[in-house]
Design a protein around this motif. Structure first.
Motif, PDB file in Angstrom:
ATOM      1  N   PRO A   1       0.853  -1.197   0.000  1.00  0.00           N
ATOM      2  CA  PRO A   1       0.000   0.000   0.000  1.00  0.00           C
ATOM      3  C   PRO A   1       0.886   1.244   0.000  1.00  0.00           C
ATOM      4  N   LEU A   2       0.615   2.158  -0.919  1.00  0.00           N
ATOM      5  CA  LEU A   2       1.413   3.374  -1.049  1.00  0.00           C
ATOM      6  C   LEU A   2       0.511   4.589  -0.911  1.00  0.00           C
ATOM      7  N   THR A   3       1.078   5.668  -0.346  1.00  0.00           N
ATOM      8  CA  THR A   3       0.335   6.899  -0.122  1.00  0.00           C
ATOM      9  C   THR A   3       0.980   8.016  -0.928  1.00  0.00           C
ATOM     10  N   ALA A   4       0.161   8.768  -1.634  1.00  0.00           N
ATOM     11  CA  ALA A   4       0.653   9.885  -2.442  1.00  0.00           C
ATOM     12  C   ALA A   4       1.540  10.792  -1.602  1.00  0.00           C
ATOM     13  N   GLY A   5       2.746  11.073  -2.114  1.00  0.00           N
ATOM     14  CA  GLY A   5       3.666  11.983  -1.451  1.00  0.00           C
ATOM     15  C   GLY A   5       4.514  11.367  -0.356  1.00  0.00           C
ATOM     16  N   VAL A   6       4.296  10.098  -0.014  1.00  0.00           N
ATOM     17  CA  VAL A   6       5.080   9.442   1.037  1.00  0.00           C
ATOM     18  C   VAL A   6       6.130   8.556   0.356  1.00  0.00           C
ATOM     19  N   SER A   7       7.368   9.012   0.387  1.00  0.00           N
ATOM     20  CA  SER A   7       8.462   8.352  -0.327  1.00  0.00           C
ATOM     21  C   SER A   7       9.012   7.162   0.441  1.00  0.00           C
ATOM     22  N   TYR A   8       9.696   6.282  -0.301  1.00  0.00           N
ATOM     23  CA  TYR A   8      10.463   5.208   0.327  1.00  0.00           C
ATOM     24  C   TYR A   8      11.736   4.993  -0.483  1.00  0.00           C
ATOM     25  N   ALA A   9      12.749   4.396   0.160  1.00  0.00           N
ATOM     26  CA  ALA A   9      14.050   4.182  -0.480  1.00  0.00           C
ATOM     27  C   ALA A   9      14.428   2.712  -0.393  1.00  0.00           C
ATOM     28  N   ARG A  10      15.153   2.242  -1.412  1.00  0.00           N
ATOM     29  CA  ARG A  10      15.646   0.867  -1.453  1.00  0.00           C
ATOM     30  C   ARG A  10      17.084   0.871  -1.966  1.00  0.00           C
ATOM     31  N   SER A  11      17.814  -0.164  -1.629  1.00  0.00           N
ATOM     32  CA  SER A  11      19.199  -0.312  -2.073  1.00  0.00           C
ATOM     33  C   SER A  11      19.266  -1.005  -3.424  1.00  0.00           C
ATOM     34  N   ALA A  12      20.359  -0.809  -4.111  1.00  0.00           N
ATOM     35  CA  ALA A  12      20.604  -1.500  -5.376  1.00  0.00           C
ATOM     36  C   ALA A  12      20.519  -3.001  -5.150  1.00  0.00           C
ATOM     37  N   GLY A  13      20.125  -3.722  -6.201  1.00  0.00           N
ATOM     38  CA  GLY A  13      20.069  -5.166  -6.137  1.00  0.00           C
ATOM     39  C   GLY A  13      18.666  -5.741  -6.033  1.00  0.00           C
ATOM     40  N   VAL A  14      17.673  -4.893  -5.737  1.00  0.00           N
ATOM     41  CA  VAL A  14      16.295  -5.367  -5.651  1.00  0.00           C
ATOM     42  C   VAL A  14      15.870  -5.909  -7.016  1.00  0.00           C
ATOM     43  N   GLU A  15      15.247  -7.091  -7.014  1.00  0.00           N
ATOM     44  CA  GLU A  15      14.735  -7.698  -8.246  1.00  0.00           C
ATOM     45  C   GLU A  15      13.254  -7.986  -8.066  1.00  0.00           C
ATOM     46  N   HIS A  16      12.446  -7.500  -9.015  1.00  0.00           N
ATOM     47  CA  HIS A  16      11.007  -7.728  -8.919  1.00  0.00           C
ATOM     48  C   HIS A  16      10.297  -7.336 -10.211  1.00  0.00           C
ATOM     49  N   ASN A  17       9.014  -7.670 -10.253  1.00  0.00           N
ATOM     50  CA  ASN A  17       8.075  -7.161 -11.236  1.00  0.00           C
ATOM     51  C   ASN A  17       7.070  -6.358 -10.435  1.00  0.00           C
ATOM     52  N   VAL A  18       6.675  -5.187 -10.924  1.00  0.00           N
ATOM     53  CA  VAL A  18       5.722  -4.328 -10.222  1.00  0.00           C
ATOM     54  C   VAL A  18       4.437  -4.287 -11.047  1.00  0.00           C
ATOM     55  N   VAL A  19       3.299  -4.575 -10.394  1.00  0.00           N
ATOM     56  CA  VAL A  19       2.014  -4.654 -11.084  1.00  0.00           C
ATOM     57  C   VAL A  19       1.005  -3.719 -10.414  1.00  0.00           C
ATOM     58  N   ASN A  20       0.268  -2.956 -11.226  1.00  0.00           N
ATOM     59  CA  ASN A  20      -0.806  -2.111 -10.706  1.00  0.00           C
ATOM     60  C   ASN A  20      -2.055  -2.964 -10.529  1.00  0.00           C
ATOM     61  N   VAL A  21      -2.421  -3.251  -9.278  1.00  0.00           N
ATOM     62  CA  VAL A  21      -3.599  -4.064  -8.994  1.00  0.00           C
ATOM     63  C   VAL A  21      -4.832  -3.205  -8.712  1.00  0.00           C
ATOM     64  N   ASN A  22      -4.691  -1.895  -8.884  1.00  0.00           N
ATOM     65  CA  ASN A  22      -5.821  -0.989  -8.674  1.00  0.00           C
ATOM     66  C   ASN A  22      -6.739  -0.982  -9.897  1.00  0.00           C
ATOM     67  N   THR A  23      -7.930  -0.444  -9.723  1.00  0.00           N
ATOM     68  CA  THR A  23      -8.867  -0.278 -10.840  1.00  0.00           C
ATOM     69  C   THR A  23      -8.694   1.082 -11.501  1.00  0.00           C
ATOM     70  N   PHE A  24      -7.640   1.791 -11.112  1.00  0.00           N
ATOM     71  CA  PHE A  24      -7.351   3.132 -11.630  1.00  0.00           C
ATOM     72  C   PHE A  24      -5.872   3.229 -11.981  1.00  0.00           C
ATOM     73  N   ASP A  25      -5.549   4.263 -12.763  1.00  0.00           N
ATOM     74  CA  ASP A  25      -4.153   4.494 -13.132  1.00  0.00           C
ATOM     75  C   ASP A  25      -3.317   4.796 -11.889  1.00  0.00           C
ATOM     76  N   PHE A  26      -2.070   4.368 -11.923  1.00  0.00           N
ATOM     77  CA  PHE A  26      -1.141   4.627 -10.820  1.00  0.00           C
ATOM     78  C   PHE A  26       0.118   5.240 -11.402  1.00  0.00           C
ATOM     79  N   GLU A  27       0.726   6.173 -10.668  1.00  0.00           N
ATOM     80  CA  GLU A  27       1.940   6.824 -11.150  1.00  0.00           C
ATOM     81  C   GLU A  27       2.883   7.099  -9.984  1.00  0.00           C
ATOM     82  N   PHE A  28       4.182   6.929 -10.257  1.00  0.00           N
ATOM     83  CA  PHE A  28       5.176   7.340  -9.272  1.00  0.00           C
ATOM     84  C   PHE A  28       6.414   7.869  -9.991  1.00  0.00           C
ATOM     85  N   ILE A  29       7.202   8.617  -9.226  1.00  0.00           N
ATOM     86  CA  ILE A  29       8.492   9.124  -9.694  1.00  0.00           C
ATOM     87  C   ILE A  29       9.571   8.278  -9.030  1.00  0.00           C
ATOM     88  N   GLU A  30      10.512   7.802  -9.830  1.00  0.00           N
ATOM     89  CA  GLU A  30      11.643   7.023  -9.314  1.00  0.00           C
ATOM     90  C   GLU A  30      12.922   7.832  -9.532  1.00  0.00           C
TER      91      GLU A  30
END
Length: 93
Positions: free
Chosen positions: A60-89
């Motif tokens: 669960p993510l909240t608009a404007g609430v940032s998070y940080a991760r270290s290099a090496g993370v491996e994943h696929n990211v999927v929008n499971v919402n019924t609406f468009d989702f956007e973030f800045i990386e």
């Protein structure tokens, strides 16, 4: 697979800033982060993270609430919402 749409906003010797836009059901595809990074959600909602080991986590993510991760993370990211989702990386070189 419906692809998320990345738009590079800044790419220089210090950072890479990318806007990611996801239609409902869109995904990044499996990838590995080569740099430390910060994500700034622009929408409140949930993204599904599927790790390289197959483990699925709903984040669960909240608009404007940032998070940080270290290099090496491996994943696929999927929008499971019924609406468009956007973030800045912001990747730190």
């Amino acid at each position: 697979m419906l692809n998320a749409v990345p738009t590079t906003q800044v790419d220089n010797e210090r950072v890479i800033v990318t806007s990611w836009k996801f239609a409902p059901g869109a995904e990044t595809g499996h990838h590995r982060h080569e740099h430390d990074y910060v994500v700034v959600p622009l929408v409140t909602g949930t993204l599904r993270l599927i790790g390289s080991d197959g483990v699925t986590t709903d984040a669960p993510l909240t608009a404007g609430v940032s998070y940080a991760r270290s290099a090496g993370v491996e994943h696929n990211v999927v929008n499971v919402n019924t609406f468009d989702f956007e973030f800045i990386e912001v990747e730190i070189r």
